[in-house]
Write a protein that holds these residues in place. Structure first.
Motif, PDB file in Angstrom:
ATOM      1  N   PRO A   1      -4.083  -8.890   9.211  1.00 42.33           N
ATOM      2  CA  PRO A   1      -3.330  -7.905   8.426  1.00 42.33           C
ATOM      3  C   PRO A   1      -3.982  -7.473   7.120  1.00 42.33           C
ATOM      4  CG  PRO A   1      -1.969  -9.788   9.012  1.00 42.33           C
ATOM      5  CD  PRO A   1      -3.369 -10.154   9.321  1.00 42.33           C
ATOM      6  N   ASP A   2      -5.011  -8.177   6.638  1.00 43.76           N
ATOM      7  CA  ASP A   2      -5.570  -7.678   5.377  1.00 43.76           C
ATOM      8  C   ASP A   2      -6.620  -6.592   5.611  1.00 43.76           C
ATOM      9  OD1 ASP A   2      -7.351  -9.485   6.324  1.00 43.76           O
ATOM     10  OD2 ASP A   2      -7.304 -10.807   4.562  1.00 43.76           O
ATOM     11  N   GLU A   3      -6.840  -6.245   6.874  1.00 40.59           N
ATOM     12  CA  GLU A   3      -7.699  -5.098   7.150  1.00 40.59           C
ATOM     13  C   GLU A   3      -6.866  -3.979   7.736  1.00 40.59           C
ATOM     14  OE1 GLU A   3     -11.185  -5.700   9.446  1.00 40.59           O
ATOM     15  OE2 GLU A   3     -11.819  -7.347   8.180  1.00 40.59           O
ATOM     16  N   LEU A   4      -6.898  -2.829   7.085  1.00 40.92           N
ATOM     17  CA  LEU A   4      -6.210  -1.664   7.636  1.00 40.92           C
ATOM     18  C   LEU A   4      -7.257  -0.667   8.109  1.00 40.92           C
ATOM     19  CD1 LEU A   4      -3.327  -0.914   5.087  1.00 40.92           C
ATOM     20  CD2 LEU A   4      -3.290  -2.359   7.136  1.00 40.92           C
ATOM     21  N   VAL A   5      -6.934   0.029   9.186  1.00 39.73           N
ATOM     22  CA  VAL A   5      -7.814   1.101   9.662  1.00 39.73           C
ATOM     23  C   VAL A   5      -6.995   2.383   9.668  1.00 39.73           C
ATOM     24  CG1 VAL A   5      -9.259   1.957  11.534  1.00 39.73           C
ATOM     25  CG2 VAL A   5      -9.156  -0.503  11.089  1.00 39.73           C
ATOM     26  N   LEU A   6      -7.456   3.332   8.860  1.00 40.56           N
ATOM     27  CA  LEU A   6      -6.740   4.599   8.743  1.00 40.56           C
ATOM     28  C   LEU A   6      -7.260   5.540   9.809  1.00 40.56           C
ATOM     29  CD1 LEU A   6      -4.757   6.337   7.152  1.00 40.56           C
ATOM     30  CD2 LEU A   6      -6.555   6.790   5.491  1.00 40.56           C
ATOM     31  N   ASN A   7      -6.453   5.793  10.807  1.00 34.22           N
ATOM     32  CA  ASN A   7      -6.855   6.703  11.881  1.00 34.22           C
ATOM     33  C   ASN A   7      -5.670   6.992  12.797  1.00 34.22           C
ATOM     34  OD1 ASN A   7      -9.338   8.033  12.937  1.00 34.22           O
ATOM     35  ND2 ASN A   7      -8.657   7.091  14.826  1.00 34.22           N
ATOM     36  N   ASN A   8      -5.753   8.120  13.457  1.00 35.39           N
ATOM     37  CA  ASN A   8      -4.778   8.466  14.466  1.00 35.39           C
ATOM     38  C   ASN A   8      -5.565   8.915  15.695  1.00 35.39           C
ATOM     39  OD1 ASN A   8      -2.554   9.192  15.852  1.00 35.39           O
ATOM     40  ND2 ASN A   8      -2.159  11.072  14.704  1.00 35.39           N
ATOM     41  N   PRO A   9      -5.529   8.194  16.804  1.00 38.95           N
ATOM     42  CA  PRO A   9      -4.776   6.970  17.095  1.00 38.95           C
ATOM     43  C   PRO A   9      -5.326   5.758  16.342  1.00 38.95           C
ATOM     44  CG  PRO A   9      -6.277   7.453  18.887  1.00 38.95           C
ATOM     45  CD  PRO A   9      -6.383   8.609  17.922  1.00 38.95           C
ATOM     46  N   GLY A  10      -4.469   4.757  16.182  1.00 39.07           N
ATOM     47  CA  GLY A  10      -4.834   3.554  15.455  1.00 39.07           C
ATOM     48  C   GLY A  10      -5.923   2.759  16.168  1.00 39.07           C
TER      49      GLY A  10
ATOM     50  N   ILE B   1       0.889  -1.160   0.000  1.00 37.24           N
ATOM     51  CA  ILE B   1       0.000   0.000   0.000  1.00 37.24           C
ATOM     52  C   ILE B   1       0.934   1.219   0.000  1.00 37.24           C
ATOM     53  CG2 ILE B   1      -1.824   1.243   1.225  1.00 37.24           C
ATOM     54  CD1 ILE B   1      -2.786  -1.490   0.290  1.00 37.24           C
ATOM     55  N   VAL B   2       0.920   1.972  -1.052  1.00 38.03           N
ATOM     56  CA  VAL B   2       1.830   3.105  -1.304  1.00 38.03           C
ATOM     57  C   VAL B   2       3.275   2.610  -1.362  1.00 38.03           C
ATOM     58  CG1 VAL B   2       2.493   5.476  -0.721  1.00 38.03           C
ATOM     59  CG2 VAL B   2       0.170   4.696  -0.284  1.00 38.03           C
ATOM     60  N   ASP B   3       3.980   2.574  -0.231  1.00 36.46           N
ATOM     61  CA  ASP B   3       5.369   2.121  -0.289  1.00 36.46           C
ATOM     62  C   ASP B   3       5.742   1.180   0.855  1.00 36.46           C
ATOM     63  OD1 ASP B   3       5.281   3.922   1.758  1.00 36.46           O
ATOM     64  OD2 ASP B   3       6.751   5.322   0.940  1.00 36.46           O
ATOM     65  N   LYS B   4       4.733   0.627   1.504  1.00 31.63           N
ATOM     66  CA  LYS B   4       5.011  -0.308   2.615  1.00 31.63           C
ATOM     67  C   LYS B   4       4.148  -1.545   2.443  1.00 31.63           C
ATOM     68  CE  LYS B   4       4.048   2.204   6.347  1.00 31.63           C
ATOM     69  NZ  LYS B   4       3.949   2.572   7.761  1.00 31.63           N
ATOM     70  N   PRO B   5       4.674  -2.721   2.787  1.00 31.86           N
ATOM     71  CA  PRO B   5       3.813  -3.900   2.749  1.00 31.86           C
ATOM     72  C   PRO B   5       2.749  -3.834   3.842  1.00 31.86           C
ATOM     73  CG  PRO B   5       6.019  -4.493   3.525  1.00 31.86           C
ATOM     74  CD  PRO B   5       6.060  -3.030   3.174  1.00 31.86           C
ATOM     75  N   LEU B   6       1.618  -4.473   3.562  1.00 33.45           N
ATOM     76  CA  LEU B   6       0.515  -4.502   4.522  1.00 33.45           C
ATOM     77  C   LEU B   6       0.979  -4.864   5.932  1.00 33.45           C
ATOM     78  CD1 LEU B   6      -2.271  -6.425   2.596  1.00 33.45           C
ATOM     79  CD2 LEU B   6      -2.441  -4.152   3.614  1.00 33.45           C
ATOM     80  N   ILE B   7       1.844  -5.867   6.005  1.00 35.66           N
ATOM     81  CA  ILE B   7       2.248  -6.371   7.322  1.00 35.66           C
ATOM     82  C   ILE B   7       2.955  -5.286   8.140  1.00 35.66           C
ATOM     83  CG2 ILE B   7       4.487  -7.352   6.590  1.00 35.66           C
ATOM     84  CD1 ILE B   7       2.023  -9.070   8.959  1.00 35.66           C
TER      85      ILE B   7
ATOM     86  N   GLU C   1     -12.967   4.417  15.901  1.00 36.93           N
ATOM     87  CA  GLU C   1     -12.912   5.545  14.961  1.00 36.93           C
ATOM     88  C   GLU C   1     -11.920   5.220  13.872  1.00 36.93           C
ATOM     89  OE1 GLU C   1     -12.225   9.352  16.714  1.00 36.93           O
ATOM     90  OE2 GLU C   1     -13.797   8.949  18.193  1.00 36.93           O
ATOM     91  N   GLY C   2     -12.284   5.512  12.641  1.00 43.70           N
ATOM     92  CA  GLY C   2     -11.340   5.288  11.551  1.00 43.70           C
ATOM     93  C   GLY C   2     -12.017   4.666  10.356  1.00 43.70           C
ATOM     94  N   GLU C   3     -11.267   4.679   9.260  1.00 46.68           N
ATOM     95  CA  GLU C   3     -11.779   4.196   7.984  1.00 46.68           C
ATOM     96  C   GLU C   3     -11.190   2.808   7.750  1.00 46.68           C
ATOM     97  OE1 GLU C   3     -11.732   7.445   4.705  1.00 46.68           O
ATOM     98  OE2 GLU C   3     -10.143   6.027   4.243  1.00 46.68           O
ATOM     99  N   ARG C   4     -12.074   1.816   7.627  1.00 50.87           N
ATOM    100  CA  ARG C   4     -11.596   0.433   7.464  1.00 50.87           C
ATOM    101  C   ARG C   4     -11.405   0.117   5.983  1.00 50.87           C
ATOM    102  NH1 ARG C   4     -15.987  -4.230   8.849  1.00 50.87           N
ATOM    103  NH2 ARG C   4     -14.713  -6.102   8.669  1.00 50.87           N
ATOM    104  N   HIS C   5     -10.280  -0.519   5.684  1.00 48.75           N
ATOM    105  CA  HIS C   5      -9.996  -0.913   4.296  1.00 48.75           C
ATOM    106  C   HIS C   5      -9.764  -2.417   4.225  1.00 48.75           C
ATOM    107  CE1 HIS C   5      -9.517   3.188   2.758  1.00 48.75           C
ATOM    108  NE2 HIS C   5      -9.034   3.452   3.962  1.00 48.75           N
ATOM    109  N   ASP C   6     -10.545  -3.091   3.403  1.00 45.52           N
ATOM    110  CA  ASP C   6     -10.346  -4.524   3.199  1.00 45.52           C
ATOM    111  C   ASP C   6      -9.364  -4.699   2.039  1.00 45.52           C
ATOM    112  OD1 ASP C   6     -10.391  -7.183   2.693  1.00 45.52           O
ATOM    113  OD2 ASP C   6     -12.444  -7.241   1.923  1.00 45.52           O
ATOM    114  N   CYS C   7      -8.104  -4.902   2.396  1.00 48.67           N
ATOM    115  CA  CYS C   7      -7.064  -4.965   1.353  1.00 48.67           C
ATOM    116  C   CYS C   7      -6.944  -6.361   0.760  1.00 48.67           C
ATOM    117  CB  CYS C   7      -5.726  -4.531   1.938  1.00 48.67           C
ATOM    118  SG  CYS C   7      -5.820  -2.896   2.653  1.00 48.67           S
ATOM    119  N   GLY C   8      -7.751  -7.292   1.234  1.00 48.72           N
ATOM    120  CA  GLY C   8      -7.722  -8.648   0.689  1.00 48.72           C
ATOM    121  C   GLY C   8      -8.619  -8.802  -0.533  1.00 48.72           C
TER     122      GLY C   8
END
Ligand code: G1P
Length: 292
Positions: free
Chosen positions: A131-140, A31-37, A252-259
């Motif tokens: 790891p195939d779900e990312l949540v974009l938020n601060n705090p995580g 995702i951009v420049d880092k692996p999901l893990i 809180e945050g935006e969930r992304h199903d990267c799988g």
């Protein structure tokens, strides 16, 4: 008791994103420049996790390599004076001894994968992060969960939950809603893995972040196969909820199903747009493209 360990089940075959995952683990998709893990390990680090337990499978050795030092690369970067690149590698380098890897030898399900980590986790509460779900938020997301767990204290189990459209509930673990403790937290009243269409107790799906008590391992040891003929974590949690409390946290945050392919592409755009160094360039590229 402090939550020090996180389990990352990374043995899945990634069949939803073939052919990318034929020879490469899905957790190494970028995702951009880092692996999901790397994203989920960073999320766990931010949440105070000290030990990272990976339940891997065949063909996943590169995940272990990713967290190792690459001497040739380090020395070449040093010789060429590439300080910024060296800093990126140093930033992501885990402390020696902070990671453990064990293998799930057969694809028997998420519950079985978590059970494979029992000896490494031992007798303490722990987190599970898919790891195939990312949540974009601060705090995580995991930090939000651990803070909620610390406030609750005792033998509490917590699930990150998110509403999904009614016609998609059969794709997830779904939990029923009991007493509300706060605007974003409730007592879980029943759980079911992949309920047949029209039977879900709510539209709140269990997402990829859990805080669990170690008693789950004893239950998983004899857990029978459930939905999809797999040993399901949700079924074991349902049994544990007979003796311990479970809470749903609407994080809180935006969930992304990267799988999934569409989710993966969306995550790349979202994470690119969240980056100060990339936002303007990416916006200009997308605008150009859409106006073509
Ligand atoms: C797993 C869990 C399910 C959860 C989902 C979230 O299912 O079993 O309860 O809702 O992750 O992504 P899977 O996606 O592995 O089928």
């Amino acid at each position: 008791m402090k939550i020090r360990k996180a389990v990352f089940p990374v043995a899945g075959l990634g069949t939803r994103v073939l052919p990318a995952t034929k020879a490469m683990p899905k957790e190494m998709l970028t995702i951009v420049d880092k692996p999901l893990i790397q994203y989920v390990v960073d999320e766990a680090k931010e949440a105070g996790i000290e030990h990272f337990v990976f339940v891997t499978g065949r063909n996943k050795g590169v995940i272990e390599d990713h967290f190792d030092r690459m001497f040739e690369l380090d020395s070449t970067l040093a010789a060429r004076g590439k300080k910024a690149e060296q800093d990126i590698l140093a930033r992501d380098q885990p402390e020696a001894g902070a990671m453990s890897f064990t293998r799930q030898q057969a694809p028997l399900g998420l519950g079985h994968a978590v059970w494979c980590a029992r000896d490494i986790v031992g007798d303490e509460p722990f987190a599970v992060v898919l790891p195939d779900e990312l949540v974009l938020n601060n705090p995580g997301c995991l930090k939000q969960m651990i803070e909620a767990a610390e406030k609750l204290g005792g033998k509490s189990n917590l699930l990150a939950v998110e509403a999904v459209p009614d016609h998609l509930t059969h794709q997830y673990g779904i939990c029923g809603v009991g007493k509300r403790l706060a605007a974003n937290m409730f007592e879980v009243d029943g759980m079911v893995e992949k309920p047949p269409k029209g039977t879900a107790p709510s539209n709140l799906s269990i997402t990829g972040r859990y805080i669990l008590q170690p008693e789950i391992f004893k239950i998983l040891e004899t857990q029978e196969r459930g939905a999809g003929n797999e040993i399901q974590l949700t079924d074991a949690m349902k049994t544990l909820s007979g003796t311990q409390s479970f809470y749903g946290v609407e994080f809180e945050g935006e969930r992304h199903d990267c799988g999934s392919k569409a989710g993966f592409l969306r995550a790349n755009i979202a994470y690119g747009m969240a980056r100060d160094d990339l936002r303007d360039g990416l916006r200009a590229e997308m605008k150009n493209y859409l106006e073509k």
